[in-house]
Enzyme design. Structure first.
Site, PDB file in Angstrom:
ATOM      1  N   ASP A  48      51.314  89.274 107.728  1.00 50.45           N
ATOM      2  CA  ASP A  48      52.506  89.608 108.443  1.00 50.45           C
ATOM      3  C   ASP A  48      52.611  90.100 109.713  1.00 50.45           C
ATOM      4  O   ASP A  48      53.881  90.126 110.263  1.00 50.45           O
ATOM      5  CB  ASP A  48      53.318  90.366 107.318  1.00 50.45           C
ATOM      6  CG  ASP A  48      52.971  91.661 107.127  1.00 50.45           C
ATOM      7  OD1 ASP A  48      51.725  92.035 107.371  1.00 50.45           O
ATOM      8  OD2 ASP A  48      53.803  92.585 106.457  1.00 50.45           O
ATOM      9  N   SER A  49      51.400  90.634 110.343  1.00 50.86           N
ATOM     10  CA  SER A  49      51.354  90.731 111.780  1.00 50.86           C
ATOM     11  C   SER A  49      51.903  89.769 112.642  1.00 50.86           C
ATOM     12  O   SER A  49      52.337  89.832 113.714  1.00 50.86           O
ATOM     13  CB  SER A  49      49.678  91.530 112.036  1.00 50.86           C
ATOM     14  OG  SER A  49      48.771  90.070 111.829  1.00 50.86           O
ATOM     15  N   ASP A  79      49.871  87.271 103.174  1.00 52.89           N
ATOM     16  CA  ASP A  79      50.504  88.588 103.036  1.00 52.89           C
ATOM     17  C   ASP A  79      52.116  88.394 102.305  1.00 52.89           C
ATOM     18  O   ASP A  79      52.535  87.351 103.012  1.00 52.89           O
ATOM     19  CB  ASP A  79      50.722  89.394 104.312  1.00 52.89           C
ATOM     20  CG  ASP A  79      49.826  90.399 104.837  1.00 52.89           C
ATOM     21  OD1 ASP A  79      49.146  90.742 103.732  1.00 52.89           O
ATOM     22  OD2 ASP A  79      50.067  90.870 105.956  1.00 52.89           O
ATOM     23  N   GLU A 109      51.240  95.520 100.157  1.00 47.74           N
ATOM     24  CA  GLU A 109      50.957  96.821 100.748  1.00 47.74           C
ATOM     25  C   GLU A 109      51.296  97.820  99.588  1.00 47.74           C
ATOM     26  O   GLU A 109      52.468  97.674  99.082  1.00 47.74           O
ATOM     27  CB  GLU A 109      51.809  97.084 101.786  1.00 47.74           C
ATOM     28  CG  GLU A 109      51.295  96.182 103.038  1.00 47.74           C
ATOM     29  CD  GLU A 109      52.133  96.515 104.442  1.00 47.74           C
ATOM     30  OE1 GLU A 109      52.861  97.689 104.422  1.00 47.74           O
ATOM     31  OE2 GLU A 109      51.898  95.710 105.251  1.00 47.74           O
ATOM     32  N   GLU A 134      43.553 100.412 105.973  1.00 47.33           N
ATOM     33  CA  GLU A 134      43.895 100.660 107.403  1.00 47.33           C
ATOM     34  C   GLU A 134      44.244 101.877 107.978  1.00 47.33           C
ATOM     35  O   GLU A 134      44.731 102.634 107.385  1.00 47.33           O
ATOM     36  CB  GLU A 134      45.395  99.589 107.570  1.00 47.33           C
ATOM     37  CG  GLU A 134      45.704  99.689 109.037  1.00 47.33           C
ATOM     38  CD  GLU A 134      46.860  98.499 109.314  1.00 47.33           C
ATOM     39  OE1 GLU A 134      46.977  97.729 108.144  1.00 47.33           O
ATOM     40  OE2 GLU A 134      47.350  98.567 110.498  1.00 47.33           O
TER      41      GLU A 134
HETATM   42  N1  LIG Z   1      48.461  92.729 117.282  1.00 48.11           N
HETATM   43  C1  LIG Z   1      48.504  93.376 116.283  1.00 48.11           C
HETATM   44  N2  LIG Z   1      47.247  93.960 115.722  1.00 48.11           N
HETATM   45  C2  LIG Z   1      47.265  94.782 114.738  1.00 48.11           C
HETATM   46  O1  LIG Z   1      45.972  95.321 114.481  1.00 48.11           O
HETATM   47  C3  LIG Z   1      48.579  95.141 113.839  1.00 48.11           C
HETATM   48  C4  LIG Z   1      49.742  94.463 114.284  1.00 48.11           C
HETATM   49  N3  LIG Z   1      49.744  93.847 115.592  1.00 48.11           N
HETATM   50  N4  LIG Z   1      50.937  94.428 113.690  1.00 48.11           N
HETATM   51  C5  LIG Z   1      50.770  95.141 112.271  1.00 48.11           C
HETATM   52  C6  LIG Z   1      50.151  96.006 112.402  1.00 48.11           C
HETATM   53  C7  LIG Z   1      50.292  97.494 113.168  1.00 48.11           C
HETATM   54  N5  LIG Z   1      48.923  97.784 113.773  1.00 48.11           N
HETATM   55  C8  LIG Z   1      48.997  98.971 114.591  1.00 48.11           C
HETATM   56  C9  LIG Z   1      49.997  99.027 115.591  1.00 48.11           C
HETATM   57  C10 LIG Z   1      49.784 100.206 116.526  1.00 48.11           C
HETATM   58  C11 LIG Z   1      48.850 101.082 116.253  1.00 48.11           C
HETATM   59  C12 LIG Z   1      48.918 102.225 117.305  1.00 48.11           C
HETATM   60  O2  LIG Z   1      48.995 102.042 118.441  1.00 48.11           O
HETATM   61  N6  LIG Z   1      48.640 103.588 116.891  1.00 48.11           N
HETATM   62  C13 LIG Z   1      48.456 104.671 117.711  1.00 48.11           C
HETATM   63  C14 LIG Z   1      49.580 105.325 118.016  1.00 48.11           C
HETATM   64  C15 LIG Z   1      50.372 105.350 116.749  1.00 48.11           C
HETATM   65  C16 LIG Z   1      51.798 106.395 117.102  1.00 48.11           C
HETATM   66  O3  LIG Z   1      51.784 107.604 117.081  1.00 48.11           O
HETATM   67  O4  LIG Z   1      52.864 105.472 117.066  1.00 48.11           O
HETATM   68  C17 LIG Z   1      47.298 105.727 117.225  1.00 48.11           C
HETATM   69  O5  LIG Z   1      46.676 106.505 118.111  1.00 48.11           O
HETATM   70  O6  LIG Z   1      47.103 105.730 115.987  1.00 48.11           O
HETATM   71  C18 LIG Z   1      48.105 100.888 115.005  1.00 48.11           C
HETATM   72  C19 LIG Z   1      48.030 100.071 114.455  1.00 48.11           C
HETATM   73  C20 LIG Z   1      47.935  97.281 112.985  1.00 48.11           C
HETATM   74  N7  LIG Z   1      48.645  95.879 112.792  1.00 48.11           N
HETATM   75  C1  LIG Z   2      45.635  93.470 109.617  1.00 43.78           C
HETATM   76  C2  LIG Z   2      45.816  93.014 108.183  1.00 43.78           C
HETATM   77  C3  LIG Z   2      45.290  93.883 107.214  1.00 43.78           C
HETATM   78  C4  LIG Z   2      47.103  92.687 108.015  1.00 43.78           C
HETATM   79  O1  LIG Z   2      47.697  93.019 107.092  1.00 43.78           O
HETATM   80  C5  LIG Z   2      47.907  91.839 108.774  1.00 43.78           C
HETATM   81  O2  LIG Z   2      47.365  91.107 109.854  1.00 43.78           O
HETATM   82  O3  LIG Z   2      49.235  91.623 108.515  1.00 43.78           O
HETATM   83 MG   LIG Z   3      49.913  92.628 106.797  1.00 44.00          MG
END
Ligand SMILES: Nc1nc(=O)c2c([nH]1)NC[C@@H]1CN(c3ccc(C(=O)N[C@@H](CCC(=O)O)C(=O)O)cc3)CN21
Ligand SMILES: CC(C)C(=O)C(=O)O
Ligand SMILES: [Mg+2]
Length: 261
Positions: free
Chosen positions: A47-48, A86, A117, A185
């Site tokens: 669902d990303s 998803d 989830e 995750e």
């Molecule tokens: N392009 C993309 N890649 C992904 O892996 C992804 C998505 N989209 N969309 C759904 C989720 C969201 N995900 C994410 C998105 C951002 C962070 C991130 O930037 N984390 C930082 C800051 C978090 C904060 O404080 O807001 C960190 O250091 O953990 C982590 C996972 C993983 N998934």
């Molecule tokens: C990153 C994987 C685990 C996911 O749930 C997604 O792409 O939505």
């Molecule tokens: Mg997902």
């Protein structure tokens, strides 16, 4: 040979130390063909795609109808990998009946399993019921993006011992309910190692360190196509910049009369 749910379920029991399971996401026929041809074990219609392909800020706006369109396209491109879809936000939270209906819809269009989830009691009971009806389920704990409003951002989870214990218990409960594998995750590597040791089903990590039974990343991040990437994503190509340059060149050549010759 095509990858089956059973093969993933038994990954850790097959004698010789198994190679890590490889999982990549897809959102349309081309991305599906690319990751399937690359030899990924599992293709996840994550669902990303709400963020990567549709431009939303979170995964929450994605509807079941949106997902069906994308999953059907991916299905046409994937020949060998196991295809997992998803379940979108609000398609399975409202009742077990709604979850069975949403999951069944995905299986009707050729998905071989669905992913939900969370690991609390309600979702565990839903997983149990789906599995009873012959619908294979991939679990997903740690950072669960559909709960972003409660988590206060896409933050790392399981940093305190209490939180870590809760996530471990959730993963065990999902295994008990019949999940065939579970995504971990954005949790500490140490916690992911403990969960991986405690489970007989494989763990698939994303931002969860090296001690998982498999790894998943969002393909748009791997290819350098997405506008941004999470801190844990490794970028293996620079396709966004290459694409912009190619499109620029076309515009220049048309304007200068070089194309068509
Ligand atoms: N392009 C993309 N890649 C992904 O892996 C992804 C998505 N989209 N969309 C759904 C989720 C969201 N995900 C994410 C998105 C951002 C962070 C991130 O930037 N984390 C930082 C800051 C978090 C904060 O404080 O807001 C960190 O250091 O953990 C982590 C996972 C993983 N998934
Ligand atoms: C990153 C994987 C685990 C996911 O749930 C997604 O792409 O939505
Ligand atoms: Mg997902």
């Amino acid at each position: 040979m095509a990858v089956s749910v059973d093969r993933i379920l038994r990954w850790k029991q097959t004698g010789a130390p198994a190679q890590p399971i490889t999982v990549l996401t897809a959102w349309d026929v081309m991305s599906g063909q690319i990751v399937d041809q690359a030899g990924a074990d599992i293709v996840l219609v994550g669902d990303s795609l709400a963020m990567v392909a549709l431009g939303y800020d979170t995964t929450l706006p994605l509807t079941t109808e949106d997902m069906v369109i994308c999953a059907k396209a991916v299905r046409r491109g994937v020949k060998n990998a196991l295809l997992v879809v998803d379940l979108p936000f609000l398609s399975y939270q409202t009742s077990v009946e709604d979850a069975i209906r949403a999951a069944g819809q995905m299986l009707k269009i050729g998905a071989q399993a669905v992913k939900l989830e969370g690991g609390h009691d309600e979702v565990v009971e839903t997983v149990r019921r789906l599995v009873q009806w012959g619908i294979p389920v991939m679990g997903h704990v740690g950072l669960t993006p559909q709960s972003v409003n409660q988590l206060g951002g896409f933050r790392k989870q399981g940093k305190t011992p209490e939180e870590g214990d809760r996530i471990l218990a959730e993963a065990k409960a999902l295994e008990q309910a019949g999940a065939f594998c579970v995504v971990l995750e954005h949790i500490p590597a140490e916690l992911a190692r403990n969960i991986t040791k405690a489970l007989s089903i494989p763990t698939i990590g994303i931002g969860a360190g090296v001690h998982c039974d498999g790894q998943v990343l969002v393909t748009a991040d791997v290819l350098g196509l997405s506008a941004w990437q999470p801190p844990f994503a490794k970028v293996y190509a620079n396709l966004r910049q290459q694409a912009v340059e190619a499109a620029q060149q076309f515009c220049e050549e048309v304007r200068s009369g070089q194309y068509p010759a």
